[in-house]
Design a protein around this motif. Sequence first.
Motif, PDB file in Angstrom:
ATOM      1  N   GLU A 107       0.860  -1.184   0.000  1.00 14.13           N
ATOM      2  CA  GLU A 107       0.000   0.000   0.000  1.00 14.13           C
ATOM      3  C   GLU A 107       0.894   1.231   0.000  1.00 14.13           C
ATOM      4  OE1 GLU A 107      -3.306   0.307  -0.213  1.00 14.13           O
ATOM      5  OE2 GLU A 107      -3.598  -1.874  -0.258  1.00 14.13           O
ATOM      6  N   THR A 109       1.488   5.075   0.914  1.00 14.12           N
ATOM      7  CA  THR A 109       1.001   6.035   1.896  1.00 14.12           C
ATOM      8  C   THR A 109       1.629   7.392   1.595  1.00 14.12           C
ATOM      9  OG1 THR A 109       2.802   5.469   3.408  1.00 14.12           O
ATOM     10  CG2 THR A 109       0.730   4.265   3.679  1.00 14.12           C
ATOM     11  N   PRO A 113      -1.661   8.319  -1.821  1.00 15.95           N
ATOM     12  CA  PRO A 113      -1.957   6.946  -1.416  1.00 15.95           C
ATOM     13  C   PRO A 113      -2.368   6.100  -2.617  1.00 15.95           C
ATOM     14  CG  PRO A 113      -3.772   8.378  -0.843  1.00 15.95           C
ATOM     15  CD  PRO A 113      -2.674   9.259  -1.381  1.00 15.95           C
ATOM     16  N   GLN A 115      -1.843   1.865  -4.422  1.00 12.01           N
ATOM     17  CA  GLN A 115      -1.249   0.532  -4.375  1.00 12.01           C
ATOM     18  C   GLN A 115       0.000   0.506  -5.242  1.00 12.01           C
ATOM     19  OE1 GLN A 115      -4.749  -1.513  -5.864  1.00 12.01           O
ATOM     20  NE2 GLN A 115      -5.004  -2.479  -3.863  1.00 12.01           N
TER      21      GLN A 115
END
Length: 153
Positions: A107, A109, A113, A115
């Motif tokens: 993920e 961040t 944000p 994937q």
Amino acid sequence: MVGWNEVEKAEPEFAASVRTVFEKSKHKTIATLRADGGPRISGIEAEFDDGDGELTFGSMPGSRKGADLARDPRLALHSPSVDPPEDAPADWQGDAKIAGRAVFTHELTGPQPGQGFRVDIDEVVRIGLNAAGDQLVIQVWRPGRGLREFSRK
């Protein structure tokens, strides 16, 4: 399927030429498969990660390409593309394509944000012109098959 580092080990000159073409601009094109099986083309930023030798990219939360890849990881990446110089067509850098599968890595961040993915590679294609500028030169590399080259008028 293999990572980008395997392409570099197997065919260093070919891999360097493909990477040069991919890195001539920040924005590339990715093709994914929609739920109905049709193709979806999207803009994307993909990078060759020198740290681990992988080809990586990210997908924003809720993006259609991210949903496509969660359902079916098959993809194709296309390098930025420009026309050959009219006065010197043999100087054209050509274009390149990489086909494979997206593998979710983590993920993302922070301010963007989403994937993170790496690409497991099935095929790498490099297209350019011969020295005379009058024939396409197509190079195709696949794991276990090596590099093949052929020309077309």
